[in-house]
Design a protein around this motif. Structure first.
Motif, PDB file in Angstrom:
ATOM      1  N   UNK A   1      46.301  50.440  42.246  1.00 38.25           N
ATOM      2  CA  UNK A   1      46.055  49.750  40.985  1.00 38.25           C
ATOM      3  C   UNK A   1      47.007  50.264  39.918  1.00 38.25           C
ATOM      4  N   UNK A   2      47.541  49.324  39.128  1.00 38.00           N
ATOM      5  CA  UNK A   2      48.536  49.674  38.120  1.00 38.00           C
ATOM      6  C   UNK A   2      47.902  50.029  36.774  1.00 38.00           C
TER       7      UNK A   2
ATOM      8  N   UNK B   1      42.201  31.446  45.775  1.00 36.15           N
ATOM      9  CA  UNK B   1      43.591  31.687  46.183  1.00 36.15           C
ATOM     10  C   UNK B   1      44.348  32.610  45.235  1.00 36.15           C
ATOM     11  N   UNK B   2      43.670  33.132  44.207  1.00 29.04           N
ATOM     12  CA  UNK B   2      44.357  34.001  43.248  1.00 29.04           C
ATOM     13  C   UNK B   2      44.832  35.274  43.936  1.00 29.04           C
ATOM     14  N   UNK B   3      46.091  35.600  43.722  1.00 31.34           N
ATOM     15  CA  UNK B   3      46.652  36.869  44.219  1.00 31.34           C
ATOM     16  C   UNK B   3      47.445  37.495  43.084  1.00 31.34           C
ATOM     17  N   UNK B   4      47.194  38.754  42.813  1.00 32.22           N
ATOM     18  CA  UNK B   4      47.912  39.451  41.745  1.00 32.22           C
ATOM     19  C   UNK B   4      48.128  40.898  42.182  1.00 32.22           C
ATOM     20  N   UNK B   5      49.282  41.175  42.807  1.00 29.65           N
ATOM     21  CA  UNK B   5      49.526  42.498  43.394  1.00 29.65           C
ATOM     22  C   UNK B   5      49.369  43.639  42.390  1.00 29.65           C
TER      23      UNK B   5
ATOM     24  N   UNK C   1      44.662  46.413  44.856  1.00 34.71           N
ATOM     25  CA  UNK C   1      45.268  45.806  46.044  1.00 34.71           C
ATOM     26  C   UNK C   1      45.045  46.712  47.253  1.00 34.71           C
ATOM     27  N   UNK C   2      44.574  46.135  48.335  1.00 35.43           N
ATOM     28  CA  UNK C   2      44.344  46.921  49.556  1.00 35.43           C
ATOM     29  C   UNK C   2      45.661  47.085  50.308  1.00 35.43           C
ATOM     30  N   UNK C   3      46.054  48.337  50.529  1.00 29.10           N
ATOM     31  CA  UNK C   3      47.292  48.642  51.246  1.00 29.10           C
ATOM     32  C   UNK C   3      47.045  48.996  52.699  1.00 29.10           C
ATOM     33  N   UNK C   4      45.830  49.423  53.001  1.00 27.89           N
ATOM     34  CA  UNK C   4      45.488  49.857  54.351  1.00 27.89           C
ATOM     35  C   UNK C   4      43.976  49.738  54.503  1.00 27.89           C
ATOM     36  N   UNK C   5      43.519  49.474  55.717  1.00 29.84           N
ATOM     37  CA  UNK C   5      42.082  49.373  55.973  1.00 29.84           C
ATOM     38  C   UNK C   5      41.488  50.615  56.623  1.00 29.84           C
ATOM     39  N   UNK C   6      42.288  51.364  57.380  1.00 30.14           N
ATOM     40  CA  UNK C   6      41.824  52.603  58.016  1.00 30.14           C
ATOM     41  C   UNK C   6      42.906  53.675  57.893  1.00 30.14           C
ATOM     42  N   UNK C   7      42.793  54.523  56.871  1.00 33.30           N
ATOM     43  CA  UNK C   7      41.779  54.586  55.820  1.00 33.30           C
ATOM     44  C   UNK C   7      41.919  53.413  54.837  1.00 33.30           C
ATOM     45  N   UNK C   8      40.885  53.200  54.048  1.00 33.95           N
ATOM     46  CA  UNK C   8      40.905  52.148  53.041  1.00 33.95           C
ATOM     47  C   UNK C   8      41.651  52.675  51.817  1.00 33.95           C
ATOM     48  N   UNK C   9      42.819  52.089  51.554  1.00 29.91           N
ATOM     49  CA  UNK C   9      43.668  52.559  50.456  1.00 29.91           C
ATOM     50  C   UNK C   9      43.863  51.435  49.447  1.00 29.91           C
TER      51      UNK C   9
END
Length: 433
Positions: free
Chosen positions: A310-311, A291-295, A299-307
């Motif tokens: 990262x900070x 359940x770990x989430x750390x934006x 971090x995936x912003x889009x799947x098509x295209x795959x974007x």
């Protein structure tokens, strides 16, 4: 007594807090300690897990906090910087500090903050400590702002301390040599308290081991304590088996991708097994890690295209991100949008990003001191002269251009700074959780 403050009042309060950045970074714990003395030393009201390092601090803190929360504890989490709003820095069980609380604390203590000439980080650290005490948390997971020895967070007596991977960053404050930086980070180690060290280069590891021993801390090397095996890598997660002491956890789904995140996971789990009177079961660990989430961490912003976003903001961090993506996509070119803060080193950045293999789009961080995109381009062109490089110093214009440029079956990485998030995340319609 201060007047009652509500959410509508918070922006002027935040403007005041941000203005404290103008006071600069001043080593020493005297100011923060005097402020906390006046408040009633709230930092002693709960158990603390203290995390320092160059890269991976935030992810390690997020993993630790999530495991504690899953185990049934009330957990405060203090991290920096934020991505979209100040409130993200101070959380209890994932819920951000309310605007009204920020305003009320600042109104109450503003005069003393000014009298003591406190910095932004000192003031916000005191705010976090006070908020956690008033809300009766069991544990606080505490990320250093920078360094460790003189960091404002280093006024606590923690249950355990953690040092994540050390690299060259903030050299203008911490020193140019890795040994100098490691010395500052090791400053969170305290006599008789376990200090867990994440995977390091041999030279840094040897230095930390000696320094922690000199400070009387109990040294533990995470890779020797926690073993990870049967790793499967996917675009959105990793799957693995984990063994720590006599505790075995199979079929763990870990949403943070990359070997660097496995290093953070090792350190986090090792730290928690050394906390007194804390019982962890395989099911708690399996559920919490999944359940770990750390934006902002691949971090995936889009799947098509795959974007991906990262900070990673220094050469060491960006190298880890590049490695992680090429492990998942060894043959597919990955396009890159990159902007770097003006104080960041970038002498080897071309060689670091070369394995991505895609086009390079260079820009600048909106409303933040940046390496000029053209200057970045001149360095990268010398190191990888055959790679297509596009330069646009306006991030918004570049993102709109890429909407038409990147095909649905391609991959894009956006990286280089936390300060890209306020424009990048809303552009792709991704809310911060």
């Amino acid at each position: 007594m201060p007047s009652s403050a509500d959410a509508a009042d918070v922006q002027p309060i935040l403007n005041y807090l941000y203005s404290l950045n103008g006071r600069g970074i001043k080593p020493g714990l005297e100011r923060i300690q005097k402020l906390l003395d006046a408040i009633g030393n709230p930092q002693h009201a709960y158990k603390v897990i203290h995390v320092a390092g160059t890269n991976g601090k935030g992810s390690t803190c997020a993993i630790i906090a999530n495991i504690l929360q899953t185990a049934g504890y009330r957990v405060g989490l203090y991290t920096s910087p934020h991505l979209l709003n100040f409130n993200e820095r101070i959380r209890i069980n994932g819920q951000k500090i309310p605007d009204a609380t920020i305003a009320l604390f600042t109104e109450c203590w503003r005069k003393l903050i000014d009298e003591l000439n406190c910095s932004f980080f000192e003031a916000t650290t005191a705010m976090a400590f006070d908020y956690f005490k008033k809300n009766k948390v069991d544990y606080v997971v505490l990320e250093t702002g920078m360094g460790g020895r003189f960091d404002a967070t280093n006024v606590t007596i923690p249950e355990v301390t953690v040092i994540t991977p050390i690299g060259r960053d903030h050299q203008e404050f911490l020193g140019r040599r890795l040994a100098q930086i490691a010395y500052e980070k090791a400053g969170i180690a305290k006599r008789g308290i376990p200090c867990i060290v994440a995977r390091q280069t041999p030279r840094v590891l040897n230095f930390l081991s000696n320094e922690i021993s000199l400070r009387g801390g109990d040294f533990y090397y995470a890779p020797e304590q926690c073993h990870i095996a049967n790793i499967q890598r996917f675009p959105e997660c990793q799957k693995l088996n984990l063994t720590i002491n006599n505790l075995k956890v199979d079929r763990v789904k870990f949403p943070l991708i990359g070997d660097h995140q496995l290093i953070n996971l090792q350190a986090a789990v090792t730290a928690l097994t050394l906390v007194k009177n804390l019982e962890l079961t395989p099911e708690i660990l399996r559920q919490a890690i999944a359940a770990v989430a750390w934006p902002g961490r691949l971090q995936i912003l889009s799947n098509q295209p795959l974007i991906y976003f990262d900070v990673g903001h220094n050469q060491h961090g960006i190298r880890q991100v590049v490695k992680a993506l090429k492990q998942i996509f060894p043959t597919q070119p990955i396009h890159l949008v990159l902007a770097l803060g003006s104080v960041k080193k970038y002498d080897r950045i071309g060689k670091i990003i070369q394995p991505l293999g895609g086009n390079i789009y260079l820009t600048e961080i909106p409303n933040h001191p940046s390496v000029p995109a053209e200057m970045l381009a001149s360095v990268i062109r010398k190191q990888i002269p055959s790679r297509p490089i596009y330069v646009d110093n306006r991030l918004d214009r570049l993102l709109n251009f890429l909407e038409f440029q990147i095909k649905p079956d391609e991959i894009l990485l956006i990286a280089g700074s936390h300060y890209l998030a306020p424009q990048v995340l809303p552009f792709y319609g991704v809310p911060l959780t």
